[in-house]
Design a protein around this motif. Sequence first.
Motif, PDB file in Angstrom:
ATOM      1  N   PRO A 102     -23.281 -13.313  14.788  1.00 17.66           N
ATOM      2  CA  PRO A 102     -25.238 -13.129  14.282  1.00 17.66           C
ATOM      3  C   PRO A 102     -26.004 -14.294  13.105  1.00 17.66           C
ATOM      4  O   PRO A 102     -24.918 -14.545  12.684  1.00 17.66           O
ATOM      5  CB  PRO A 102     -24.839 -11.687  14.140  1.00 17.66           C
ATOM      6  N   TRP A 103     -27.203 -14.409  13.061  1.00 18.64           N
ATOM      7  CA  TRP A 103     -28.388 -14.950  12.140  1.00 18.64           C
ATOM      8  C   TRP A 103     -27.637 -14.478  11.084  1.00 18.64           C
ATOM      9  O   TRP A 103     -27.710 -15.788   9.949  1.00 18.64           O
ATOM     10  CB  TRP A 103     -29.472 -15.033  12.797  1.00 18.64           C
ATOM     11  N   TYR A 104     -27.339 -13.392  10.335  1.00 22.30           N
ATOM     12  CA  TYR A 104     -27.100 -12.811   9.105  1.00 22.30           C
ATOM     13  C   TYR A 104     -26.021 -13.784   8.161  1.00 22.30           C
ATOM     14  O   TYR A 104     -25.327 -13.896   7.360  1.00 22.30           O
ATOM     15  CB  TYR A 104     -27.215 -11.959   8.247  1.00 22.30           C
ATOM     16  N   TYR A 105     -25.157 -14.413   9.618  1.00 21.33           N
ATOM     17  CA  TYR A 105     -23.435 -15.242   8.789  1.00 21.33           C
ATOM     18  C   TYR A 105     -23.780 -16.792   8.910  1.00 21.33           C
ATOM     19  O   TYR A 105     -23.341 -17.817   8.237  1.00 21.33           O
ATOM     20  CB  TYR A 105     -22.864 -14.466   9.712  1.00 21.33           C
ATOM     21  N   ILE A 156     -23.527 -23.711   5.561  1.00 24.22           N
ATOM     22  CA  ILE A 156     -24.049 -24.609   4.696  1.00 24.22           C
ATOM     23  C   ILE A 156     -23.132 -25.525   3.966  1.00 24.22           C
ATOM     24  O   ILE A 156     -23.046 -27.021   3.751  1.00 24.22           O
ATOM     25  CB  ILE A 156     -25.186 -23.875   3.495  1.00 24.22           C
ATOM     26  N   PHE A 157     -21.857 -24.347   3.983  1.00 26.32           N
ATOM     27  CA  PHE A 157     -20.177 -25.100   3.627  1.00 26.32           C
ATOM     28  C   PHE A 157     -20.163 -26.002   4.492  1.00 26.32           C
ATOM     29  O   PHE A 157     -19.112 -27.701   3.970  1.00 26.32           O
ATOM     30  CB  PHE A 157     -19.481 -24.490   3.633  1.00 26.32           C
ATOM     31  N   LEU A 191     -13.075 -30.163   3.672  1.00 25.45           N
ATOM     32  CA  LEU A 191     -13.158 -28.631   4.829  1.00 25.45           C
ATOM     33  C   LEU A 191     -11.814 -28.676   4.328  1.00 25.45           C
ATOM     34  O   LEU A 191     -10.951 -27.459   4.260  1.00 25.45           O
ATOM     35  CB  LEU A 191     -13.963 -28.872   5.190  1.00 25.45           C
ATOM     36  N   ASP A 192     -11.340 -29.644   5.120  1.00 22.63           N
ATOM     37  CA  ASP A 192      -9.539 -29.315   5.815  1.00 22.63           C
ATOM     38  C   ASP A 192      -8.767 -29.039   4.753  1.00 22.63           C
ATOM     39  O   ASP A 192      -7.784 -28.864   4.957  1.00 22.63           O
ATOM     40  CB  ASP A 192      -9.076 -30.300   7.149  1.00 22.63           C
ATOM     41  N   LYS A 193      -8.913 -29.749   3.610  1.00 21.76           N
ATOM     42  CA  LYS A 193      -8.183 -29.898   2.581  1.00 21.76           C
ATOM     43  C   LYS A 193      -8.500 -28.193   2.233  1.00 21.76           C
ATOM     44  O   LYS A 193      -7.495 -27.610   1.804  1.00 21.76           O
ATOM     45  CB  LYS A 193      -8.642 -31.067   1.208  1.00 21.76           C
ATOM     46  N   GLY A 194      -9.217 -27.686   2.342  1.00 27.16           N
ATOM     47  CA  GLY A 194     -10.060 -25.830   1.577  1.00 27.16           C
ATOM     48  C   GLY A 194      -9.044 -25.265   2.586  1.00 27.16           C
ATOM     49  O   GLY A 194      -8.397 -24.859   1.962  1.00 27.16           O
ATOM     50  N   TYR A 195      -9.543 -25.793   3.430  1.00 28.88           N
ATOM     51  CA  TYR A 195      -8.382 -24.838   4.746  1.00 28.88           C
ATOM     52  C   TYR A 195      -6.547 -24.955   4.546  1.00 28.88           C
ATOM     53  O   TYR A 195      -5.828 -23.843   5.055  1.00 28.88           O
ATOM     54  CB  TYR A 195      -8.885 -25.612   6.163  1.00 28.88           C
ATOM     55  N   ASP A 196      -6.330 -26.462   4.416  1.00 26.21           N
ATOM     56  CA  ASP A 196      -4.537 -26.134   4.310  1.00 26.21           C
ATOM     57  C   ASP A 196      -4.213 -25.434   2.783  1.00 26.21           C
ATOM     58  O   ASP A 196      -3.460 -25.397   2.990  1.00 26.21           O
ATOM     59  CB  ASP A 196      -4.263 -28.309   4.286  1.00 26.21           C
ATOM     60  N   PHE A 197      -5.504 -25.693   1.945  1.00 28.15           N
ATOM     61  CA  PHE A 197      -4.448 -25.171   0.709  1.00 28.15           C
ATOM     62  C   PHE A 197      -4.489 -23.263   0.784  1.00 28.15           C
ATOM     63  O   PHE A 197      -3.773 -23.014   0.277  1.00 28.15           O
ATOM     64  CB  PHE A 197      -5.880 -25.140  -0.974  1.00 28.15           C
ATOM     65  N   ILE A 198      -5.882 -23.281   1.597  1.00 29.78           N
ATOM     66  CA  ILE A 198      -5.647 -21.334   1.590  1.00 29.78           C
ATOM     67  C   ILE A 198      -4.458 -21.568   3.069  1.00 29.78           C
ATOM     68  O   ILE A 198      -3.642 -20.198   2.496  1.00 29.78           O
ATOM     69  CB  ILE A 198      -7.111 -21.679   1.776  1.00 29.78           C
TER      70      ILE A 198
END
Length: 119
Positions: A79-82, A87-88, A96-103
């Motif tokens: 929905p719109w509020y998400y 912006i990320f 972003l993929d490095k952050g994903y891999d870290f998580i």
Amino acid sequence: MKSPIFIDGNCRFCRFCAKVLRRMCGDKIQIEFQGSSLYQTYVLKYPDPLWEVDSIKIVQKDKVWVKSQAIERVLYLAPWYYQILRIFFLLPSRVLDKGYDFIAKNRLIWGKSVDACEL
């Protein structure tokens, strides 16, 4: 039609993320764990080397999306509020993929899981 989202693990953290995605997108998505019969059907129906990547996967318009790109696709369905979270995705996908891999690497620590993730 519901977009199938395939989650790669079945630990507490993975189940929590699946629950968050269900709350965000409601009936627009169908969450399945890898290893399900639907997963095997999609692997055969849409041949792509990305199926080998240990990550969240979403199939849209005959294309397989993984890691941060898959999460971005899920946000399009929210929905719109998400939408502010998109912006990320102004950051490069490499970051972003490095952050994903870290998580993903540390998900058992954050989930404080009694039951180990199958990966």
